[in-house]
Scaffold this active site. Structure first.
Site, PDB file in Angstrom:
ATOM      1  N   LYS A 284      19.471  43.840 110.003  1.00 12.24           N
ATOM      2  CA  LYS A 284      19.140  42.633 110.779  1.00 12.24           C
ATOM      3  C   LYS A 284      18.823  43.066 112.200  1.00 12.24           C
ATOM      4  CE  LYS A 284      19.283  38.051 110.076  1.00 12.24           C
ATOM      5  NZ  LYS A 284      19.262  37.349 108.780  1.00 12.24           N
TER       6      LYS A 284
ATOM      7  N   SER B 149      10.465  37.505  99.949  1.00  8.95           N
ATOM      8  CA  SER B 149      10.037  38.659 100.757  1.00  8.95           C
ATOM      9  C   SER B 149       9.843  39.880  99.851  1.00  8.95           C
ATOM     10  CB  SER B 149      11.087  38.989 101.820  1.00  8.95           C
ATOM     11  OG  SER B 149      10.907  38.198 102.970  1.00  8.95           O
TER      12      SER B 149
ATOM     13  N   ASN C 222      12.578  26.208 109.943  1.00  8.59           N
ATOM     14  CA  ASN C 222      11.965  26.636 108.674  1.00  8.59           C
ATOM     15  C   ASN C 222      12.835  26.243 107.488  1.00  8.59           C
ATOM     16  OD1 ASN C 222      12.100  28.978 106.503  1.00  8.59           O
ATOM     17  ND2 ASN C 222       9.978  28.767 107.145  1.00  8.59           N
TER      18      ASN C 222
HETATM   19  N1  LIG Z   1      13.982  31.943 107.802  1.00  3.89           N
HETATM   20  C1  LIG Z   1      14.521  32.447 106.703  1.00  3.89           C
HETATM   21  O1  LIG Z   1      13.805  32.821 105.764  1.00  3.89           O
HETATM   22  C2  LIG Z   1      16.003  32.536 106.551  1.00  3.89           C
HETATM   23  C3  LIG Z   1      16.867  31.990 107.471  1.00  3.89           C
HETATM   24  N2  LIG Z   1      18.214  31.989 107.223  1.00  3.89           N
HETATM   25  C4  LIG Z   1      19.152  31.394 108.150  1.00  3.89           C
HETATM   26  O2  LIG Z   1      18.896  29.989 108.249  1.00  3.89           O
HETATM   27  C5  LIG Z   1      19.249  29.519 109.554  1.00  3.89           C
HETATM   28  C6  LIG Z   1      18.054  28.812 110.158  1.00  3.89           C
HETATM   29  O3  LIG Z   1      16.970  29.740 110.244  1.00  3.89           O
HETATM   30  P1  LIG Z   1      15.460  29.257 110.419  1.00  3.89           P
HETATM   31  O4  LIG Z   1      15.286  27.900 109.845  1.00  3.89           O
HETATM   32  O5  LIG Z   1      14.614  30.365 109.954  1.00  3.89           O
HETATM   33  O6  LIG Z   1      15.338  29.184 112.000  1.00  3.89           O
HETATM   34  P2  LIG Z   1      14.354  28.294 112.880  1.00  3.89           P
HETATM   35  O7  LIG Z   1      14.292  28.949 114.200  1.00  3.89           O
HETATM   36  O8  LIG Z   1      13.089  28.011 112.154  1.00  3.89           O
HETATM   37  O9  LIG Z   1      15.132  26.900 113.004  1.00  3.89           O
HETATM   38  C7  LIG Z   1      16.417  26.810 113.543  1.00  3.89           C
HETATM   39  C8  LIG Z   1      16.800  25.349 113.622  1.00  3.89           C
HETATM   40  O10 LIG Z   1      18.132  25.245 114.090  1.00  3.89           O
HETATM   41  C9  LIG Z   1      18.146  24.278 115.134  1.00  3.89           C
HETATM   42  N3  LIG Z   1      19.267  24.520 116.036  1.00  3.89           N
HETATM   43  C10 LIG Z   1      19.433  25.506 116.934  1.00  3.89           C
HETATM   44  N4  LIG Z   1      20.587  25.329 117.594  1.00  3.89           N
HETATM   45  C11 LIG Z   1      21.148  24.210 117.087  1.00  3.89           C
HETATM   46  C12 LIG Z   1      22.344  23.498 117.339  1.00  3.89           C
HETATM   47  N5  LIG Z   1      23.193  23.919 118.292  1.00  3.89           N
HETATM   48  N6  LIG Z   1      22.601  22.384 116.612  1.00  3.89           N
HETATM   49  C13 LIG Z   1      21.751  21.947 115.664  1.00  3.89           C
HETATM   50  N7  LIG Z   1      20.614  22.591 115.370  1.00  3.89           N
HETATM   51  C14 LIG Z   1      20.327  23.702 116.073  1.00  3.89           C
HETATM   52  C15 LIG Z   1      16.803  24.419 115.815  1.00  3.89           C
HETATM   53  O11 LIG Z   1      16.484  23.303 116.601  1.00  3.89           O
HETATM   54  C16 LIG Z   1      15.922  24.538 114.580  1.00  3.89           C
HETATM   55  O12 LIG Z   1      15.674  23.260 114.045  1.00  3.89           O
HETATM   56  C17 LIG Z   1      19.725  30.755 110.318  1.00  3.89           C
HETATM   57  O13 LIG Z   1      21.127  30.862 110.178  1.00  3.89           O
HETATM   58  C18 LIG Z   1      19.044  31.900 109.580  1.00  3.89           C
HETATM   59  O14 LIG Z   1      19.717  33.124 109.747  1.00  3.89           O
HETATM   60  C19 LIG Z   1      18.730  32.521 106.079  1.00  3.89           C
HETATM   61  C20 LIG Z   1      17.926  33.080 105.142  1.00  3.89           C
HETATM   62  C21 LIG Z   1      16.498  33.211 105.344  1.00  3.89           C
HETATM   63  O1  LIG Z   2      13.158  37.794 104.172  1.00  4.62           O
HETATM   64  C1  LIG Z   2      13.886  38.701 104.546  1.00  4.62           C
HETATM   65  O2  LIG Z   2      13.618  39.879 104.405  1.00  4.62           O
HETATM   66  C2  LIG Z   2      15.203  38.441 105.239  1.00  4.62           C
HETATM   67  C3  LIG Z   2      15.509  37.024 105.568  1.00  4.62           C
HETATM   68  C4  LIG Z   2      16.800  36.985 106.318  1.00  4.62           C
HETATM   69  O3  LIG Z   2      16.896  37.472 107.415  1.00  4.62           O
HETATM   70  C5  LIG Z   2      17.981  36.406 105.688  1.00  4.62           C
HETATM   71  O4  LIG Z   2      17.992  36.212 104.468  1.00  4.62           O
HETATM   72  O5  LIG Z   2      18.962  36.138 106.406  1.00  4.62           O
END
Ligand SMILES: NC(=O)C1=CN([C@@H]2O[C@H](COP(=O)(O)OP(=O)(O)OC[C@H]3O[C@@H](n4cnc5c(N)ncnc54)[C@H](O)[C@@H]3O)[C@@H](O)[C@H]2O)C=CC1
Ligand SMILES: O=C(O)CCC(=O)C(=O)O
Length: 411
Positions: A102, A344, A216
């Site tokens: 990470k 991925s 996302n």
């Molecule tokens: N993008 C991916 O493919 C993956 C993401 N994750 C996890 O999912 C979670 C979200 O990631 P993404 O959606 O990719 O990020 P992103 O950056 O697209 O969205 C994050 C969201 O969280 C919100 N946020 C931030 N601080 C906040 C708070 N204090 N209270 C409420 N909402 C808040 C933001 O406004 C936004 O809507 C993270 O923990 C990430 O590690 C896990 C697996 C894969």
């Molecule tokens: O798509 C990936 O390789 C990793 C996504 C990721 O960071 C996660 O699953 O927390």
């Protein structure tokens, strides 16, 4: 509890259930490599500013290390270490041929212009390019990053090593990204939720959902759950929180959120205190934002019967204990959000083969992996008479331990 302490604790509980010896335990726990770099860039006004970037490569016994890159003000070494370790266990639960890594940069992407973000990403790539690679360590998006970030990394990396599309995943489709990767984590959350509810004779339709985070993962999960008839009654993001007990119209909220850069001000729901989002009335709670949000301060107030961990490490171990006593069923992150890294993997395979799958094939394969993963986790729960988190951890740690021993690395 700090994210790394919490992750180490879960690993040690699993290691004890599996009866691993202390040498093997130590070798599994210590990260392969921790990278810390200073990234200095000119801002648009010409002034110089420095950010600290990290990449922790936790384990590569089962294959190249894999995991996202996060841009967030709270990025710090212990959390990146915990997230890297969780990736090792996640890729093992999904049974894809990877280890875990990470990365992150301690910055607020909302305060940087597009050209500043591009310069920062390129400088970070220059600092780590000789330590990542298609068969070494393959970054992907996480919080605060997305396909454009991956495009810049690909381009900068390719200046040093020749055109290398498989060095990152989650790329734009035009640069070799996979169809279905954008939605994959949210779609995986849907498949995971369906698998769990099915165990209890329930389905998504007829259940009420609360979702924290509308980026996302949260927005795709909301969209796909509502398409399946689930009622999303409250949503929050960094701009605020909203609630409509009759169900929020998710397509309208998606439009509002993309036009106003957040859920705040959406007319089809009432504003609520963002602090109350996790304790709102619902059947299923989906944290899809930050880590450590479910903790001993709020666990007793949680009303959901099921928690699907779309975020990484949203539940503190103290809260885990409280929720277990309350009979709340938690589907752990290393299984529940593994849809992203699974697609991925499909993207990486397509790049290496120079071939492109259609979206239906991606989604069908993802469903197969998520369904098999759930069965594998349940089997471990039965073997070790444990909850779903320990089922997932024992499954993962056992797979990585076997690879470690086979490679002769345990001494
Ligand atoms: N993008 C991916 O493919 C993956 C993401 N994750 C996890 O999912 C979670 C979200 O990631 P993404 O959606 O990719 O990020 P992103 O950056 O697209 O969205 C994050 C969201 O969280 C919100 N946020 C931030 N601080 C906040 C708070 N204090 N209270 C409420 N909402 C808040 C933001 O406004 C936004 O809507 C993270 O923990 C990430 O590690 C896990 C697996 C894969
Ligand atoms: O798509 C990936 O390789 C990793 C996504 C990721 O960071 C996660 O699953 O927390």
């Amino acid at each position: 509890m700090n994210a790394l302490a919490a992750t180490n604790r879960n690993f040690k509980l699993a290691s004890r259930l599996l009866g691993l010896d202390s040498k093997l335990e130590k070798s599994l726990l210590i990260p392969f490599r921790e990278i810390k770099v200073e990234c200095t860039i000119p801002k648009d006004d010409g002034s110089l500013v420095s950010y600290v970037g990290f990449r922790v490569q936790h384990d590569n016994a089962r294959g190249p290390m894999k995991g996202g890159i996060r841009y967030h003000p709270e990025v710090e070494p212990d959390e990146v270490n915990a997230l890297a370790q969780l990736m090792t266990w996640k890729t093992a639960v999904a049974n894809i041929p990877y280890g875990g890594a990470k990365g992150g940069i301690g910055c607020n992407p909302a305060e940087l212009s597009i050209s500043e973000l591009e310069r920062l990403t390129r400088v970070f790539t220059q600092k780590i390019h000789d330590l990542i690679g298609t068969h070494v360590d393959v970054p992907a998006p996480d919080m605060g990053t997305g396909p454009q970030t991956m495009a810049w990394i690909l381009d900068e990396y390719s200046k040093f090593h020749g055109y290398s599309p498989a060095v990152v995943t989650g790329k734009p489709i035009d640069l070799g990204g996979s169809l279905g990767r954008d939605a994959a984590t949210g779609r995986g959350v849907l498949f995971a939720t369906e698998a769990l509810l099915n165990e209890y004779g329930k389905s998504v339709s007829g259940q009420s959902f609360v979702i924290q985070g509308f980026g996302n993962v949260g927005s795709w999960a909301a969209q796909l759950i509502s398409e399946k008839g689930g009622k999303v009654v409250a949503v929050s993001d960094v701009t605020g929180a909203i609630k409509n007990s009759n169900g929020i119209d998710i397509p309208s909220l998606l439009k509002h959120s993309s036009e106003h850069k957040g859920v705040k001000g959406f007319r089809g729901a009432d504003p609520i205190d963002p602090k109350s989002i996790l304790v709102e009335d619902c059947d299923v709670l989906i944290p899809a934002a930050l880590g450590g949000v479910i903790n001993k301060e709020n666990a007793n107030e949680i009303k959901a019967k099921f928690i699907i961990e779309a975020a990484n490490h949203p539940t503190d171990p103290d809260a885990d204990e409280i929720l277990k006593k309350k009979g709340v069923v938690i589907l752990p992150d290393i299984y529940a959000n593994s849809g992203g890294v699974t697609v991925s993997y499909f993207e990486w395979v397509q790049n290496i083969q120079g071939f492109m799958w259609d979206e239906e094939k991606v989604n069908n394969e993802l469903k197969n992996y998520m369904t098999r993963g759930f069965k594998d986790v349940k089997d471990m729960c039965k073997t070790h008479e444990c909850d779903l988190r320990m089922g997932a951890f024992t499954l993962a740690v056992n797979r990585v331990a076997r690879a470690t021993v086979l490679r002769g690395w345990e001494a």
